[in-house]
Every structure is written in C-alpha cells, then in structure tokens.
Design a protein around this motif. Structure first.
Motif, PDB file in Angstrom:
ATOM      1  N   LEU A  11       0.815  -1.216   0.000  1.00  0.00           N
ATOM      2  CA  LEU A  11       0.000   0.000   0.000  1.00  0.00           C
ATOM      3  C   LEU A  11       0.848   1.265   0.000  1.00  0.00           C
ATOM      4  CD1 LEU A  11      -2.676  -1.065   2.631  1.00  0.00           C
ATOM      5  CD2 LEU A  11      -2.968  -0.940   0.141  1.00  0.00           C
ATOM      6  N   ALA A  12       2.138   1.131   0.269  1.00  0.00           N
ATOM      7  CA  ALA A  12       3.040   2.284   0.321  1.00  0.00           C
ATOM      8  C   ALA A  12       3.985   2.337  -0.873  1.00  0.00           C
ATOM      9  CB  ALA A  12       3.853   2.253   1.612  1.00  0.00           C
ATOM     10  N   SER A  13       3.700   1.570  -1.888  1.00  0.00           N
ATOM     11  CA  SER A  13       4.586   1.550  -3.051  1.00  0.00           C
ATOM     12  C   SER A  13       4.590   2.902  -3.760  1.00  0.00           C
ATOM     13  CB  SER A  13       4.148   0.480  -4.046  1.00  0.00           C
ATOM     14  OG  SER A  13       4.982   0.523  -5.194  1.00  0.00           O
ATOM     15  N   PRO A  14       5.776   3.394  -4.109  1.00  0.00           N
ATOM     16  CA  PRO A  14       5.840   4.634  -4.882  1.00  0.00           C
ATOM     17  C   PRO A  14       5.424   4.429  -6.342  1.00  0.00           C
ATOM     18  CG  PRO A  14       8.045   3.776  -4.533  1.00  0.00           C
ATOM     19  CD  PRO A  14       7.105   2.887  -3.767  1.00  0.00           C
ATOM     20  N   ASP A  15       5.386   3.176  -6.774  1.00  0.00           N
ATOM     21  CA  ASP A  15       4.947   2.846  -8.121  1.00  0.00           C
ATOM     22  C   ASP A  15       3.416   2.774  -8.117  1.00  0.00           C
ATOM     23  OD1 ASP A  15       3.985   0.492 -10.013  1.00  0.00           O
ATOM     24  OD2 ASP A  15       5.800   1.354 -10.905  1.00  0.00           O
ATOM     25  N   VAL A  43      -4.306  -3.424   8.108  1.00  0.00           N
ATOM     26  CA  VAL A  43      -3.486  -3.217   6.914  1.00  0.00           C
ATOM     27  C   VAL A  43      -2.055  -2.892   7.336  1.00  0.00           C
ATOM     28  CG1 VAL A  43      -5.403  -2.445   5.459  1.00  0.00           C
ATOM     29  CG2 VAL A  43      -4.068  -0.750   6.719  1.00  0.00           C
ATOM     30  N   HIS A  44      -1.129  -3.270   6.485  1.00  0.00           N
ATOM     31  CA  HIS A  44       0.280  -2.970   6.727  1.00  0.00           C
ATOM     32  C   HIS A  44       0.662  -1.671   6.011  1.00  0.00           C
ATOM     33  CE1 HIS A  44       1.881  -7.268   7.735  1.00  0.00           C
ATOM     34  NE2 HIS A  44       0.891  -6.884   8.527  1.00  0.00           N
ATOM     35  N   PRO A  45       1.332  -0.774   6.699  1.00  0.00           N
ATOM     36  CA  PRO A  45       1.812   0.441   6.041  1.00  0.00           C
ATOM     37  C   PRO A  45       3.145   0.169   5.346  1.00  0.00           C
ATOM     38  CG  PRO A  45       2.330   0.548   8.361  1.00  0.00           C
ATOM     39  CD  PRO A  45       1.599  -0.757   8.138  1.00  0.00           C
ATOM     40  N   GLY A  46       3.078  -0.448   4.201  1.00  0.00           N
ATOM     41  CA  GLY A  46       4.288  -0.801   3.465  1.00  0.00           C
ATOM     42  C   GLY A  46       4.718  -2.218   3.761  1.00  0.00           C
ATOM     43  N   VAL A  47       5.957  -2.504   3.454  1.00  0.00           N
ATOM     44  CA  VAL A  47       6.510  -3.835   3.684  1.00  0.00           C
ATOM     45  C   VAL A  47       7.563  -3.750   4.779  1.00  0.00           C
ATOM     46  CG1 VAL A  47       6.041  -4.717   1.361  1.00  0.00           C
ATOM     47  CG2 VAL A  47       8.191  -3.537   1.800  1.00  0.00           C
ATOM     48  N   PRO A  48       7.768  -4.853   5.525  1.00  0.00           N
ATOM     49  CA  PRO A  48       8.815  -4.849   6.559  1.00  0.00           C
ATOM     50  C   PRO A  48      10.195  -4.595   5.948  1.00  0.00           C
ATOM     51  CG  PRO A  48       7.372  -6.753   6.795  1.00  0.00           C
ATOM     52  CD  PRO A  48       7.023  -6.101   5.489  1.00  0.00           C
ATOM     53  N   ARG A  49      11.069  -4.038   6.760  1.00  0.00           N
ATOM     54  CA  ARG A  49      12.442  -3.756   6.300  1.00  0.00           C
ATOM     55  C   ARG A  49      13.063  -4.955   5.593  1.00  0.00           C
ATOM     56  NH1 ARG A  49      12.733  -1.312  11.374  1.00  0.00           N
ATOM     57  NH2 ARG A  49      13.454  -3.274  12.229  1.00  0.00           N
ATOM     58  N   ALA A  50      12.867  -6.143   6.149  1.00  0.00           N
ATOM     59  CA  ALA A  50      13.487  -7.354   5.597  1.00  0.00           C
ATOM     60  C   ALA A  50      13.000  -7.680   4.192  1.00  0.00           C
ATOM     61  CB  ALA A  50      13.227  -8.536   6.529  1.00  0.00           C
ATOM     62  N   GLN A  51      11.821  -7.186   3.797  1.00  0.00           N
ATOM     63  CA  GLN A  51      11.274  -7.482   2.471  1.00  0.00           C
ATOM     64  C   GLN A  51      11.479  -6.355   1.469  1.00  0.00           C
ATOM     65  OE1 GLN A  51       7.163  -8.544   2.819  1.00  0.00           O
ATOM     66  NE2 GLN A  51       7.568 -10.272   4.169  1.00  0.00           N
ATOM     67  N   GLN A  52      12.019  -5.233   1.915  1.00  0.00           N
ATOM     68  CA  GLN A  52      12.197  -4.107   1.003  1.00  0.00           C
ATOM     69  C   GLN A  52      13.231  -4.420  -0.065  1.00  0.00           C
ATOM     70  OE1 GLN A  52      12.252  -0.851   4.310  1.00  0.00           O
ATOM     71  NE2 GLN A  52      12.049   0.167   2.338  1.00  0.00           N
ATOM     72  N   PRO A  55      15.255   1.211  -0.830  1.00  0.00           N
ATOM     73  CA  PRO A  55      14.927   2.101   0.288  1.00  0.00           C
ATOM     74  C   PRO A  55      13.663   2.935   0.050  1.00  0.00           C
ATOM     75  CG  PRO A  55      17.208   2.430  -0.425  1.00  0.00           C
ATOM     76  CD  PRO A  55      16.571   1.464  -1.376  1.00  0.00           C
ATOM     77  N   THR A  56      13.256   3.086  -1.183  1.00  0.00           N
ATOM     78  CA  THR A  56      12.080   3.899  -1.507  1.00  0.00           C
ATOM     79  C   THR A  56      10.779   3.100  -1.550  1.00  0.00           C
ATOM     80  OG1 THR A  56      12.521   3.581  -3.862  1.00  0.00           O
ATOM     81  CG2 THR A  56      13.452   5.557  -2.829  1.00  0.00           C
ATOM     82  N   ASP A  57      10.828   1.798  -1.213  1.00  0.00           N
ATOM     83  CA  ASP A  57       9.635   0.946  -1.293  1.00  0.00           C
ATOM     84  C   ASP A  57       8.473   1.428  -0.427  1.00  0.00           C
ATOM     85  OD1 ASP A  57      10.656  -0.773  -3.139  1.00  0.00           O
ATOM     86  OD2 ASP A  57      11.033  -2.414  -1.749  1.00  0.00           O
ATOM     87  N   ASN A  58       8.763   2.079   0.686  1.00  0.00           N
ATOM     88  CA  ASN A  58       7.724   2.511   1.616  1.00  0.00           C
ATOM     89  C   ASN A  58       7.587   4.029   1.567  1.00  0.00           C
ATOM     90  OD1 ASN A  58       7.125  -0.084   2.488  1.00  0.00           O
ATOM     91  ND2 ASN A  58       8.726  -0.041   4.035  1.00  0.00           N
ATOM     92  N   ASN A  59       6.629   4.478   0.785  1.00  0.00           N
ATOM     93  CA  ASN A  59       6.414   5.901   0.551  1.00  0.00           C
ATOM     94  C   ASN A  59       5.265   6.407   1.423  1.00  0.00           C
ATOM     95  OD1 ASN A  59       4.819   8.095  -1.044  1.00  0.00           O
ATOM     96  ND2 ASN A  59       6.924   8.195  -1.800  1.00  0.00           N
ATOM     97  N   ARG A  60       5.546   7.419   2.226  1.00  0.00           N
ATOM     98  CA  ARG A  60       4.565   7.947   3.178  1.00  0.00           C
ATOM     99  C   ARG A  60       3.314   8.489   2.481  1.00  0.00           C
ATOM    100  NH1 ARG A  60       5.329  13.081   7.108  1.00  0.00           N
ATOM    101  NH2 ARG A  60       3.465  12.752   8.324  1.00  0.00           N
ATOM    102  N   ASP A  61       3.473   9.234   1.408  1.00  0.00           N
ATOM    103  CA  ASP A  61       2.307   9.789   0.717  1.00  0.00           C
ATOM    104  C   ASP A  61       1.472   8.684   0.072  1.00  0.00           C
ATOM    105  OD1 ASP A  61       0.724  12.087  -0.245  1.00  0.00           O
ATOM    106  OD2 ASP A  61       1.392  11.366  -2.214  1.00  0.00           O
ATOM    107  N   ALA A  62       2.135   7.660  -0.449  1.00  0.00           N
ATOM    108  CA  ALA A  62       1.417   6.546  -1.073  1.00  0.00           C
ATOM    109  C   ALA A  62       0.569   5.807  -0.045  1.00  0.00           C
ATOM    110  CB  ALA A  62       2.393   5.590  -1.746  1.00  0.00           C
TER     111      ALA A  62
END
Length: 168
Positions: A11-15, A43-52, A55-62
C-alpha cells in the motif's frame, strides 16, 4: 508455493501500478464485510524492512492515499481500518500516532498493536503507552527480540505480565 511467498502487496509503493494493485486487493477483502460482517480490517503500512527491495519501497504519501481510500470504503460497512505496527520506518509507534492523528483525515484509521513487532523495535510497554489511545486491534505473538518468529505468547522474551497490564 514450495514454502516461498508470492509478490508483496504494498500500500506504500511509490509505483502507482503496484500501489493500485494493493489497494484493489485490499478493497476486495474489505467487501467481504458485505456478507460476513467484521469490525476491524488490519493493513500494513508498506513492507517490513526485511522485504524491502529498495529504500524507496515505503512511501509515506502513497500509504496515506491508500489508507484514506480504504477507510472511505470501510466506513459505510461499519469496518474500522487499523494500521499495524510493523518493522519499518512508517510504522514505529510514534510515527503511527503522528500518522493517525495528523496525516490522515480525522478518524480515518486506528492502530493494530503487534506485540512481536513492538518487541523487535525495543520496549513493548513503551510502545503500548505511545499508541494506547489509538489501539483497535492487537496481534499477540512472541519472539526473542531479533527475528519475527511469531511464537506463542510466553515462548519468547516479551515481559507478558507488564505488556498485558499496559494493554489494560
């Protein structure tokens, strides 16, 4: 398949294509409430660090856009959206409080407190006290403070008497 996870929904993907896919899948899960009522969707806010992957995988605005869209769809169904505390920079306890209080539309979401994930980040009781007024759900599991083991409570190193007292 063969003990491996498939592609992550983020859900936090910049893509935008990936984010849209994650939102659409979450919406389909949410719409189950039309037939089988339930109170909270986590819901998860992005993916865990271990799955990134980057570094841009978890975008706050997304993730803000995703959660607000899901919350808008959840409201008429009587479902509360709870953003889970997971091991990434978007989901630290103090960041989640800021997110639900100041970033999202008022009342859009609450917090799913994950005991094991809080333990990976430090002191579980401190984390509970930080997010306490926003908790709508609890994911209770244990670990030894290093890996996300998802052990049964009391099989790891969480101080359960202190954690349960803080949750009360």
């Amino acid at each position: 398949l063969n003990g491996r996870w498939g592609a992550s929904l983020n859900l936090a993907s910049p893509d935008e294509t990936e984010r849209r896919w994650a939102v659409d899948e979450a919406l389909q899960s949410l719409y189950i409430a039309r037939r089988i009522p339930y109170a909270v969707m986590v819901v998860h806010p992005g993916v865990p660090r271990a799955q990134q992957q980057a570094p841009t995988d978890n975008n706050r605005d997304a993730v803000r856009r995703s959660v607000e869209e899901l919350a808008q769809a959840a409201r008429p169904l009587g479902v509360t959206l709870a953003v889970e505390l997971i091991p990434n920079t978007l989901a630290k306890p103090e960041v989640l409080v800021h997110f639900v209080e100041d970033v999202l539309d008022a009342g859009a979401a609450s917090v799913c407190f994950d005991t094991g994930h809080a333990h990976l980040g430090g002191d579980v009781v401190d984390a509970i006290e930080t997010v306490a007024e926003h908790i709508a759900a609890v994911h209770a599991h244990d670990n030894h403070g290093r890996d996300d083991e998802h052990l049964v409570p009391f099989e790891g190193t969480i101080d359960w008497p202190a954690a349960l007292t803080a949750l009360q």
